[in-house]
Design a protein around this motif. Structure first.
Motif, PDB file in Angstrom:
ATOM      1  N   VAL A 267       0.837  -1.203   0.000  1.00 27.07           N
ATOM      2  CA  VAL A 267       0.000   0.000   0.000  1.00 27.07           C
ATOM      3  C   VAL A 267       0.870   1.251   0.000  1.00 27.07           C
ATOM      4  CG1 VAL A 267      -1.680   1.349   1.307  1.00 27.07           C
ATOM      5  CG2 VAL A 267      -1.961  -1.127   1.092  1.00 27.07           C
ATOM      6  N   SER A 268       1.942   1.234   0.765  1.00 22.59           N
ATOM      7  CA  SER A 268       2.847   2.378   0.811  1.00 22.59           C
ATOM      8  C   SER A 268       3.563   2.568  -0.518  1.00 22.59           C
ATOM      9  CB  SER A 268       3.869   2.203   1.937  1.00 22.59           C
ATOM     10  OG  SER A 268       3.228   2.189   3.187  1.00 22.59           O
ATOM     11  N   ARG A 269       3.894   1.455  -1.177  1.00 22.59           N
ATOM     12  CA  ARG A 269       4.537   1.551  -2.485  1.00 22.59           C
ATOM     13  C   ARG A 269       3.608   2.229  -3.493  1.00 22.59           C
ATOM     14  NH1 ARG A 269       5.334  -4.458  -3.086  1.00 22.59           N
ATOM     15  NH2 ARG A 269       5.601  -3.992  -5.307  1.00 22.59           N
ATOM     16  N   VAL A 270       2.334   1.842  -3.467  1.00 24.05           N
ATOM     17  CA  VAL A 270       1.356   2.473  -4.351  1.00 24.05           C
ATOM     18  C   VAL A 270       1.274   3.966  -4.053  1.00 24.05           C
ATOM     19  CG1 VAL A 270      -1.100   2.624  -4.937  1.00 24.05           C
ATOM     20  CG2 VAL A 270      -0.009   0.386  -4.685  1.00 24.05           C
ATOM     21  N   GLY A 271       1.244   4.306  -2.765  1.00 26.44           N
ATOM     22  CA  GLY A 271       1.154   5.716  -2.370  1.00 26.44           C
ATOM     23  C   GLY A 271       2.338   6.527  -2.836  1.00 26.44           C
ATOM     24  N   ARG A 272       3.521   5.944  -2.776  1.00 26.97           N
ATOM     25  CA  ARG A 272       4.718   6.689  -3.193  1.00 26.97           C
ATOM     26  C   ARG A 272       4.765   6.880  -4.706  1.00 26.97           C
ATOM     27  NH1 ARG A 272       9.970   5.694   0.587  1.00 26.97           N
ATOM     28  NH2 ARG A 272       8.935   5.898   2.604  1.00 26.97           N
ATOM     29  N   ILE A 273       4.315   5.877  -5.463  1.00 24.38           N
ATOM     30  CA  ILE A 273       4.255   6.041  -6.916  1.00 24.38           C
ATOM     31  C   ILE A 273       3.253   7.139  -7.265  1.00 24.38           C
ATOM     32  CG2 ILE A 273       3.586   4.949  -9.095  1.00 24.38           C
ATOM     33  CD1 ILE A 273       6.306   4.051  -8.143  1.00 24.38           C
ATOM     34  N   LYS A 274       2.110   7.152  -6.591  1.00 25.91           N
ATOM     35  CA  LYS A 274       1.123   8.203  -6.832  1.00 25.91           C
ATOM     36  C   LYS A 274       1.709   9.575  -6.503  1.00 25.91           C
ATOM     37  CE  LYS A 274      -3.164   5.674  -5.785  1.00 25.91           C
ATOM     38  NZ  LYS A 274      -4.317   5.652  -4.857  1.00 25.91           N
ATOM     39  N   GLN A 275       2.393   9.631  -5.371  1.00 28.86           N
ATOM     40  CA  GLN A 275       2.974  10.903  -4.953  1.00 28.86           C
ATOM     41  C   GLN A 275       3.987  11.405  -5.970  1.00 28.86           C
ATOM     42  OE1 GLN A 275       5.011  10.681  -1.186  1.00 28.86           O
ATOM     43  NE2 GLN A 275       5.061  12.904  -0.907  1.00 28.86           N
ATOM     44  N   TRP A 276       4.820  10.502  -6.462  1.00 31.10           N
ATOM     45  CA  TRP A 276       5.829  10.920  -7.435  1.00 31.10           C
ATOM     46  C   TRP A 276       5.175  11.302  -8.760  1.00 31.10           C
ATOM     47  CZ3 TRP A 276      10.833   7.831  -9.070  1.00 31.10           C
ATOM     48  CH2 TRP A 276      11.743   8.733  -9.658  1.00 31.10           C
ATOM     49  N   LEU A 277       4.167  10.530  -9.193  1.00 26.81           N
ATOM     50  CA  LEU A 277       3.461  10.887 -10.417  1.00 26.81           C
ATOM     51  C   LEU A 277       2.811  12.266 -10.303  1.00 26.81           C
ATOM     52  CD1 LEU A 277       1.699   7.624 -11.644  1.00 26.81           C
ATOM     53  CD2 LEU A 277       3.251   9.059 -12.974  1.00 26.81           C
ATOM     54  N   HIS A 278       2.308  12.574  -9.117  1.00 30.01           N
ATOM     55  CA  HIS A 278       1.693  13.883  -8.885  1.00 30.01           C
ATOM     56  C   HIS A 278       2.707  14.997  -9.130  1.00 30.01           C
ATOM     57  CE1 HIS A 278      -0.865  16.965  -7.202  1.00 30.01           C
ATOM     58  NE2 HIS A 278       0.081  17.297  -6.353  1.00 30.01           N
ATOM     59  N   TYR A 279       3.925  14.812  -8.629  1.00 25.43           N
ATOM     60  CA  TYR A 279       4.981  15.804  -8.879  1.00 25.43           C
ATOM     61  C   TYR A 279       5.370  15.828 -10.355  1.00 25.43           C
ATOM     62  CZ  TYR A 279       5.888  17.006  -3.994  1.00 25.43           C
ATOM     63  OH  TYR A 279       5.782  17.490  -2.708  1.00 25.43           O
ATOM     64  N   LEU A 280       5.530  14.654 -10.942  1.00 29.85           N
ATOM     65  CA  LEU A 280       5.933  14.581 -12.349  1.00 29.85           C
ATOM     66  C   LEU A 280       4.897  15.223 -13.280  1.00 29.85           C
ATOM     67  CD1 LEU A 280       7.299  10.920 -12.411  1.00 29.85           C
ATOM     68  CD2 LEU A 280       8.660  12.974 -12.844  1.00 29.85           C
ATOM     69  N   SER A 281       3.637  15.225 -12.849  1.00 31.11           N
ATOM     70  CA  SER A 281       2.584  15.786 -13.694  1.00 31.11           C
ATOM     71  C   SER A 281       2.730  17.290 -13.877  1.00 31.11           C
ATOM     72  CB  SER A 281       1.196  15.467 -13.109  1.00 31.11           C
ATOM     73  OG  SER A 281       0.998  16.132 -11.870  1.00 31.11           O
ATOM     74  N   ARG A 282       3.520  17.921 -13.025  1.00 33.35           N
ATOM     75  CA  ARG A 282       3.809  19.344 -13.205  1.00 33.35           C
ATOM     76  C   ARG A 282       4.700  19.572 -14.433  1.00 33.35           C
ATOM     77  NH1 ARG A 282       5.021  23.914  -8.802  1.00 33.35           N
ATOM     78  NH2 ARG A 282       6.132  25.420 -10.104  1.00 33.35           N
ATOM     79  N   GLU A 283       5.510  18.580 -14.754  1.00 33.40           N
ATOM     80  CA  GLU A 283       6.472  18.698 -15.849  1.00 33.40           C
ATOM     81  C   GLU A 283       6.039  17.933 -17.096  1.00 33.40           C
ATOM     82  OE1 GLU A 283      10.012  19.895 -17.736  1.00 33.40           O
ATOM     83  OE2 GLU A 283       9.215  20.552 -15.799  1.00 33.40           O
ATOM     84  N   TYR A 284       5.352  16.778 -16.899  1.00 32.68           N
ATOM     85  CA  TYR A 284       5.025  15.902 -18.015  1.00 32.68           C
ATOM     86  C   TYR A 284       3.514  15.731 -18.155  1.00 32.68           C
ATOM     87  CZ  TYR A 284       9.930  14.298 -17.861  1.00 32.68           C
ATOM     88  OH  TYR A 284      11.295  14.218 -17.886  1.00 32.68           O
ATOM     89  N   GLU A 285       2.993  16.014 -19.336  1.00 27.81           N
ATOM     90  CA  GLU A 285       1.568  15.799 -19.596  1.00 27.81           C
ATOM     91  C   GLU A 285       1.215  14.320 -19.473  1.00 27.81           C
ATOM     92  OE1 GLU A 285      -1.742  16.601 -23.135  1.00 27.81           O
ATOM     93  OE2 GLU A 285       0.298  17.393 -23.318  1.00 27.81           O
ATOM     94  N   GLU A 286       2.137  13.462 -19.884  1.00 26.51           N
ATOM     95  CA  GLU A 286       1.896  12.020 -19.797  1.00 26.51           C
ATOM     96  C   GLU A 286       1.699  11.570 -18.353  1.00 26.51           C
ATOM     97  OE1 GLU A 286       4.903  12.589 -23.239  1.00 26.51           O
ATOM     98  OE2 GLU A 286       4.460  13.487 -21.280  1.00 26.51           O
TER      99      GLU A 286
END
Length: 316
Positions: A267-286
């Motif tokens: 569950v924590s692994r899923v949360g961290r991927i979501k968290q990182w994707l949230h940051y990456l979404s500032r830079e990448y539309e994908e």
């Protein structure tokens, strides 16, 4: 110039330090803070947060890692600094900047910006017991609720024996809300003889240039900007002409997922991927598109079926 990779509690840990320093551009890293209360911590507590200690305090890509400690008792801070130095720390960093309410309520982090004399005593006590060849540094904000004591705090760190300081250009009350007041870093730098490193709101190459210009600092520290754009340090240093592709970034995400498998709950692994994707979404539309796919998924098996197999099939 030097670019230092900042810690981010709950995301930018030793696993992500390894990945980001492998991408390159960073001259140093700082570990997440290790909380010091009224005891001498066992060695495994330091190894757990900074396993790089077992590799001469360096990531596998040979980037040095300072160990950050946080606390308010000068004697206990000194005892623990002496221990971590004996474990092979490249450097000891002292946290006077954490704005977390739970930390501040326990007289830690940014709460100490109200007590410059205590800041001096902590740095002095640590410097006195750490071998001279190991640098003692500190990170501060501009103050707790105001900038009234900013210059006093910075002088206290210098007089206590800090080799250099990082200044996050906001108060505790400001949190992480823009803007960052880089002009205040310039004021601090003007009264100190030691090196000052600028931190806060550096998301792009242009931000880095503006921060250096306004603060007068050659060196910068990047945290959230580093996870938003994993190649930002290389771009700032002009070792890349354009950011890393989204496909390459997805491979980096997969490496992070795999690095968490042995000892992080699903569950924590899923949360961290979501968290990182949230940051990456500032830079990448994908990343925005991918984040929308998985943002409501909490069950690890469902996450794997919907996103994991697609993202990591090449690695697996």
């Amino acid at each position: 110039m030097r670019i230092i990779l900042a810690p981010m509690e709950g995301l930018l840990d030793f696993r992500l330090r390894e990945i980001l320093t492998q991408i390159g551009g960073y001259d140093e890293c700082v570990s997440e803070f290790i909380r010091v209360n009224d005891t001498l911590l066992p060695p495994h507590r330091f190894f757990r947060t900074a396993p790089e200690l077992k590799n001469s305090s360096r990531t596998k890509s040979d980037t040095p890692v300072k160990i950050q400690i946080l606390g308010s008792d000068p004697n206990r801070m000194a005892d623990n600094a002496h221990l971590v130095a004996s474990l092979g720390a490249y450097g000891i960093d002292i946290n006077f900047g954490c704005p977390a309410p739970t930390v501040n309520r326990n007289r830690g982090g940014a709460a100490l910006l109200k007590e410059p004399n205590l800041m001096y005593s902590i740095v002095k006590a640590v410097r006195n017991v750490v071998p001279e060849n190991i640098p003692v540094t500190a990170k501060m904000r501009l103050g707790y609720e105001s900038t009234e004591l900013a210059l006093d705090c910075a002088k206290a760190l210098e007089e206590g024996g800090a080799k250099e300081i990082v200044v996050h250009a906001r108060t505790k009350t400001d949190g992480y809300k823009p803007p960052a007041y880089w002009e205040w870093i310039a004021k601090i730098k003007s009264i100190l003889k030691i090196n000052v490193i600028a931190n806060g709101e550096i998301w792009t190459v242009q931000d880095a240039i503006q921060c250096q210009k306004i603060s007068g600092c050659d060196d910068i520290m990047i945290g959230r900007g580093a996870v938003t754009n994993p190649s930002i340090a290389l771009l700032i240093k002009k070792k890349l002409e354009e950011r890393m592709s989204w496909q390459k970034t997805k491979e980096v995400l997969s490496s992070y997922w795999l690095s968490m498998e042995p000892d992080v709950e699903a569950v924590s692994r899923v949360g961290r991927i979501k968290q990182w994707l949230h940051y990456l979404s500032r830079e990448y539309e994908e990343a925005q598109i991918d984040f929308q796919k998985i943002k409501r998924i909490s069950n690890p098996k469902d996450f794997e079926l919907i996103y994991f197999s697609e993202l990591f099939s090449q690695i697996k």
